[in-house]
Design an enzyme around this catalytic site. Structure first.
Site, PDB file in Angstrom:
ATOM      1  N   GLY A  95      26.928  40.768  68.257  1.00 47.50           N
ATOM      2  CA  GLY A  95      25.575  40.293  67.967  1.00 47.50           C
ATOM      3  C   GLY A  95      25.312  40.295  66.470  1.00 47.50           C
TER       4      GLY A  95
ATOM      5  N   ILE B 253      19.280  42.684  63.346  1.00 48.09           N
ATOM      6  CA  ILE B 253      19.880  43.946  62.877  1.00 48.09           C
ATOM      7  C   ILE B 253      21.389  43.783  62.667  1.00 48.09           C
ATOM      8  CG2 ILE B 253      20.395  46.333  63.568  1.00 48.09           C
ATOM      9  CD1 ILE B 253      17.631  46.277  65.088  1.00 48.09           C
TER      10      ILE B 253
ATOM     11  N   TYR C  23      14.928  47.426  80.489  1.00 47.36           N
ATOM     12  CA  TYR C  23      15.500  47.487  79.139  1.00 47.36           C
ATOM     13  C   TYR C  23      15.596  48.936  78.658  1.00 47.36           C
ATOM     14  CZ  TYR C  23      15.611  47.062  74.007  1.00 47.36           C
ATOM     15  OH  TYR C  23      15.930  47.192  72.678  1.00 47.36           O
TER      16      TYR C  23
HETATM   17  P1  NAD Z   1      18.247  39.523  67.787  1.00 45.00           P
HETATM   18  O1  NAD Z   1      17.914  38.758  69.026  1.00 45.00           O
HETATM   19  O2  NAD Z   1      17.644  39.100  66.507  1.00 45.00           O
HETATM   20  O3  NAD Z   1      19.814  39.627  67.671  1.00 45.00           O
HETATM   21  C1  NAD Z   1      20.584  39.909  68.813  1.00 45.00           C
HETATM   22  C2  NAD Z   1      22.017  39.507  68.587  1.00 45.00           C
HETATM   23  O4  NAD Z   1      22.747  39.839  69.772  1.00 45.00           O
HETATM   24  C3  NAD Z   1      22.213  38.012  68.374  1.00 45.00           C
HETATM   25  O5  NAD Z   1      23.242  37.825  67.421  1.00 45.00           O
HETATM   26  C4  NAD Z   1      22.674  37.508  69.743  1.00 45.00           C
HETATM   27  O6  NAD Z   1      23.517  36.366  69.671  1.00 45.00           O
HETATM   28  C5  NAD Z   1      23.455  38.702  70.211  1.00 45.00           C
HETATM   29  N1  NAD Z   1      23.609  38.742  71.654  1.00 45.00           N
HETATM   30  C6  NAD Z   1      22.642  38.788  72.606  1.00 45.00           C
HETATM   31  N2  NAD Z   1      23.206  38.757  73.805  1.00 45.00           N
HETATM   32  C7  NAD Z   1      24.540  38.691  73.601  1.00 45.00           C
HETATM   33  C8  NAD Z   1      25.635  38.625  74.444  1.00 45.00           C
HETATM   34  N3  NAD Z   1      25.496  38.582  75.777  1.00 45.00           N
HETATM   35  N4  NAD Z   1      26.873  38.567  73.910  1.00 45.00           N
HETATM   36  C9  NAD Z   1      27.048  38.576  72.567  1.00 45.00           C
HETATM   37  N5  NAD Z   1      26.036  38.631  71.707  1.00 45.00           N
HETATM   38  C10 NAD Z   1      24.794  38.677  72.230  1.00 45.00           C
HETATM   39  O7  NAD Z   1      17.824  41.034  68.152  1.00 45.00           O
HETATM   40  P2  NAD Z   1      17.720  42.372  67.289  1.00 45.00           P
HETATM   41  O8  NAD Z   1      16.298  42.749  67.290  1.00 45.00           O
HETATM   42  O9  NAD Z   1      18.472  42.304  66.038  1.00 45.00           O
HETATM   43  O10 NAD Z   1      18.448  43.374  68.320  1.00 45.00           O
HETATM   44  C11 NAD Z   1      19.748  43.879  68.109  1.00 45.00           C
HETATM   45  C12 NAD Z   1      19.897  45.168  68.881  1.00 45.00           C
HETATM   46  O11 NAD Z   1      18.918  46.100  68.415  1.00 45.00           O
HETATM   47  C13 NAD Z   1      19.688  45.046  70.384  1.00 45.00           C
HETATM   48  O12 NAD Z   1      20.630  45.854  71.065  1.00 45.00           O
HETATM   49  C14 NAD Z   1      18.291  45.611  70.575  1.00 45.00           C
HETATM   50  O13 NAD Z   1      18.124  46.149  71.856  1.00 45.00           O
HETATM   51  C15 NAD Z   1      18.276  46.683  69.507  1.00 45.00           C
HETATM   52  N6  NAD Z   1      16.913  47.080  69.132  1.00 45.00           N
HETATM   53  C16 NAD Z   1      16.063  46.184  68.540  1.00 45.00           C
HETATM   54  C17 NAD Z   1      14.777  46.597  68.211  1.00 45.00           C
HETATM   55  C18 NAD Z   1      13.789  45.661  67.559  1.00 45.00           C
HETATM   56  O14 NAD Z   1      12.603  45.974  67.514  1.00 45.00           O
HETATM   57  N7  NAD Z   1      14.203  44.532  67.008  1.00 45.00           N
HETATM   58  C19 NAD Z   1      14.360  47.910  68.504  1.00 45.00           C
HETATM   59  C20 NAD Z   1      15.254  48.783  69.114  1.00 45.00           C
HETATM   60  C21 NAD Z   1      16.526  48.359  69.428  1.00 45.00           C
END
Ligand code: NAD
Length: 255
Positions: A20, A25, A156
């Site tokens: 991802g 992040i 989730y």
């Molecule tokens: P985002 O949607 O901006 O990025 C997510 C990334 O994961 C993307 O690159 C997407 O292509 C990839 N992805 C999603 N499903 C996938 C799959 N099946 N196979 C391969 N890649 C996949 O989201 P983000 O906010 O950067 O989240 C990243 C991580 O951080 C996640 O695990 C999320 O649960 C965790 N997180 C985010 C937050 C927040 O507030 N943004 C808070 C706590 C945890």
């Protein structure tokens, strides 16, 4: 002096894998890892988004399109990595979330979220092991949600509690190889993923305000603030740190 010159080269010569890594992040972490001296492999589901990310990162990076919930895609990622050599750092970051009240949860919703966040993360780690350098560092992206309740996010949050638990168990499972396993738990971070989830939610503004009221630092975090903490866990600066959950949440889950 430019910002790049000021950044310590804590990851010099290391090879890192970030799932991802094309958004939010994961992308911010890939950018930081490269600035700190690493060579980075990023994966993501959509080729177009992956290419945009590769351009943003600029150098010392390879992109491999793939879905972490499909085991053949994980094999394809590591076949590419193998051509370069061993892995020093893995950031298992890919994850998805959708709001659904308990009464409306479907089997498809459960299967999707668990398949990406839990099954995908487990096999991302397991399949990396044959390439992993002893003494390396694995960082699992969990969430403070794993130990909190937010309306409509029960599935989730259960996946994130599972990830925090994996970090404890795998610390023990991998101790013979001196591989450190830590969880990083962000609070609300301003990413495309968060924006997308809120866009599809009724009362999103109300939720945003109520979240902000519970964050001592009074704002959402930005992706690079998480990336800096991931980089600490990836680097030798955290040599004696394993099995922990490092919260990057503006204090939200600490009070
Ligand atoms: P985002 O949607 O901006 O990025 C997510 C990334 O994961 C993307 O690159 C997407 O292509 C990839 N992805 C999603 N499903 C996938 C799959 N099946 N196979 C391969 N890649 C996949 O989201 P983000 O906010 O950067 O989240 C990243 C991580 O951080 C996640 O695990 C999320 O649960 C965790 N997180 C985010 C937050 C927040 O507030 N943004 C808070 C706590 C945890």
């Amino acid at each position: 002096m430019s910002e790049t010159q000021l950044i310590p080269k804590r990851l010099d010569g290391k090879t890192a894998v970030i799932t991802g890594g094309s958004s939010g992040i994961g992308l911010a972490t890939a950018q930081r890892f490269v600035k700190e001296g690493a060579y980075v492999f990023i994966s993501g589901r959509r080729q177009s988004e992956l290419e945009l990310a590769l351009n943003q990162i600029g150098k010392n990076v390879t992109g491999v399109q793939g879905d972490v919930s499909i085991l053949e895609d994980i094999d394809r990622l590591y076949n590419m990595v193998k051509q370069r050599g061993q892995i020093d750092v893995l950031f298992a970051n890919a994850g998805v979330w959708e709001f659904l009240p308990l009464e409306e949860i479907t089997e498809a919703h459960f299967d999707k979220i668990f398949s990406i966040n839990v099954k995908g993360l487990l096999f991302t780690v397991q399949k990396a092991l044959s390439l992993f350098r002893d003494g390396g560092s694995i960082i699992l992206n969990a969430s403070i949600g794993g130990s909190k309740g937010v309306e409509g996010l029960s599935v989730y949050h259960a996946t994130k509690a599972a990830i925090r638990s994996f970090a404890r168990s795998w610390t023990v499972d991998l101790k013979h190889r001196k591989i450190r396993v830590n969880a990083i738990s962000p609070g609300p971070i301003d990413t495309p993923g968060l924006k997308h989830a809120l866009q599809n939610k009724q009362d999103a503004e109300k939720l945003k305000t109520s979240l902000l009221n519970t964050i001592p630092l009074g704002r959402f975090g930005n992706p690079d603030e998480v990336a800096k903490a991931v980089s600490f866990l990836a680097s030798d600066d955290s040599n004696y740190v394993t099995g922990i959950e490092l919260c990057v949440d503006g204090g939200m889950a600490q009070i």
